[in-house]
Design a protein around this motif. Structure first.
Motif, PDB file in Angstrom:
ATOM      1  N   LEU A 137       0.804  -1.217   0.000  1.00  0.00           N
ATOM      2  CA  LEU A 137       0.000   0.000   0.000  1.00  0.00           C
ATOM      3  C   LEU A 137       0.839   1.271   0.000  1.00  0.00           C
ATOM      4  N   GLU A 138       2.121   1.159   0.278  1.00  0.00           N
ATOM      5  CA  GLU A 138       2.979   2.339   0.342  1.00  0.00           C
ATOM      6  C   GLU A 138       3.783   2.568  -0.926  1.00  0.00           C
ATOM      7  N   ASP A 139       3.892   1.580  -1.777  1.00  0.00           N
ATOM      8  CA  ASP A 139       4.773   1.715  -2.929  1.00  0.00           C
ATOM      9  C   ASP A 139       4.150   1.056  -4.149  1.00  0.00           C
ATOM     10  N   GLY A 140       4.303   1.692  -5.307  1.00  0.00           N
ATOM     11  CA  GLY A 140       3.884   1.079  -6.556  1.00  0.00           C
ATOM     12  C   GLY A 140       2.457   1.347  -6.979  1.00  0.00           C
ATOM     13  N   ARG A 141       1.745   2.189  -6.262  1.00  0.00           N
ATOM     14  CA  ARG A 141       0.345   2.425  -6.609  1.00  0.00           C
ATOM     15  C   ARG A 141       0.124   3.732  -7.361  1.00  0.00           C
ATOM     16  N   GLY A 142       1.142   4.608  -7.423  1.00  0.00           N
ATOM     17  CA  GLY A 142       0.998   5.944  -7.983  1.00  0.00           C
ATOM     18  C   GLY A 142       0.416   5.992  -9.384  1.00  0.00           C
ATOM     19  N   LEU A 143       1.099   5.385 -10.338  1.00  0.00           N
ATOM     20  CA  LEU A 143       0.602   5.439 -11.711  1.00  0.00           C
ATOM     21  C   LEU A 143      -0.635   4.571 -11.908  1.00  0.00           C
ATOM     22  N   ALA A 144      -0.829   3.567 -11.067  1.00  0.00           N
ATOM     23  CA  ALA A 144      -2.066   2.787 -11.141  1.00  0.00           C
ATOM     24  C   ALA A 144      -3.259   3.676 -10.763  1.00  0.00           C
ATOM     25  N   LEU A 145      -3.089   4.517  -9.744  1.00  0.00           N
ATOM     26  CA  LEU A 145      -4.155   5.463  -9.382  1.00  0.00           C
ATOM     27  C   LEU A 145      -4.376   6.492 -10.484  1.00  0.00           C
ATOM     28  N   VAL A 146      -3.291   6.969 -11.063  1.00  0.00           N
ATOM     29  CA  VAL A 146      -3.412   7.937 -12.158  1.00  0.00           C
ATOM     30  C   VAL A 146      -4.184   7.306 -13.309  1.00  0.00           C
ATOM     31  N   ARG A 147      -3.808   6.099 -13.680  1.00  0.00           N
ATOM     32  CA  ARG A 147      -4.500   5.422 -14.778  1.00  0.00           C
ATOM     33  C   ARG A 147      -5.979   5.207 -14.462  1.00  0.00           C
ATOM     34  N   ALA A 148      -6.294   4.886 -13.203  1.00  0.00           N
ATOM     35  CA  ALA A 148      -7.677   4.614 -12.814  1.00  0.00           C
ATOM     36  C   ALA A 148      -8.530   5.880 -12.725  1.00  0.00           C
ATOM     37  N   CYS A 149      -7.937   7.004 -12.336  1.00  0.00           N
ATOM     38  CA  CYS A 149      -8.719   8.215 -12.060  1.00  0.00           C
ATOM     39  C   CYS A 149      -8.721   9.236 -13.195  1.00  0.00           C
ATOM     40  N   ASP A 205      -8.752  10.677 -17.175  1.00  0.00           N
ATOM     41  CA  ASP A 205      -9.371  10.333 -18.452  1.00  0.00           C
ATOM     42  C   ASP A 205      -8.327   9.844 -19.452  1.00  0.00           C
ATOM     43  N   LEU A 206      -7.120  10.359 -19.312  1.00  0.00           N
ATOM     44  CA  LEU A 206      -6.024  10.015 -20.214  1.00  0.00           C
ATOM     45  C   LEU A 206      -4.726  10.295 -19.469  1.00  0.00           C
ATOM     46  N   TRP A 207      -3.678   9.518 -19.730  1.00  0.00           N
ATOM     47  CA  TRP A 207      -2.388   9.807 -19.118  1.00  0.00           C
ATOM     48  C   TRP A 207      -1.296   9.329 -20.056  1.00  0.00           C
ATOM     49  N   GLU A 234      -4.920  13.886 -17.827  1.00  0.00           N
ATOM     50  CA  GLU A 234      -5.967  14.856 -18.167  1.00  0.00           C
ATOM     51  C   GLU A 234      -7.279  14.490 -17.476  1.00  0.00           C
ATOM     52  N   LEU A 235      -8.002  15.545 -17.123  1.00  0.00           N
ATOM     53  CA  LEU A 235      -9.352  15.429 -16.579  1.00  0.00           C
ATOM     54  C   LEU A 235     -10.267  16.316 -17.405  1.00  0.00           C
TER      55      LEU A 235
END
Length: 137
Positions: free
Chosen positions: A99-111, A113-115, A133-134
């Motif tokens: 939960l402390e490491d490796g989730r950053g870009l996964a959250l970006v991809r999930a939240c 519209d485009l990355w 982008e949002l």
């Protein structure tokens, strides 16, 4: 309130390689969005900016920058850093065990519209921008 909420604008906040810069970036982003009448995007935008800037500060040694742009109803948030290497590909959220490491870009991809990311080379300086982008809808 801005004179015309549809007018494009852009900000860039240069930050040192310091973990406290993440909080400064997040608070600055909220202020920018509030001043431009886009507070409805603030919570998600803050999460995205926090993940992008955290990665830039944590995984590089030099300065970084938060770039925020509004145009055509789309908010683009970018984190510049001096390291030209691509970011690690995001792991699907359901596969993250730490939960402390490796989730950053996964959250970006999930939240977002485009990355994406792009390498930069200007006046002998190298680096990259990781962006998302949002849409205002």
């Amino acid at each position: 309130m801005p004179e015309n909420a549809t007018d494009p604008w852009e900000y860039c906040l240069y930050i040192p390689n310091d973990p406290r810069a993440v909080t400064v970036s997040r608070r600055t982003l909220r202020l920018i969005l509030t001043m431009h009448g886009l507070i409805r995007l603030a919570d998600t935008a803050e999460l995205l900016a926090t993940e992008l800037i955290s990665n830039a500060v944590r995984h590089t040694k030099g300065p970084a920058a938060l770039r925020v742009r509004w145009a055509a109803g789309v908010l683009r948030i970018g984190a510049w850093d001096a390291d030209p290497r691509p970011p690690e590909p995001p792991v699907p959220l359901e596969q993250i065990t730490d939960l402390e490491d490796g989730r950053g870009l996964a959250l970006v991809r999930a939240c977002a519209d485009l990355w994406g990311w792009q390498p930069l080379a200007r006046e002998g300086n190298r680096g990259k921008v990781v962006w998302c982008e949002l849409a205002a809808a």
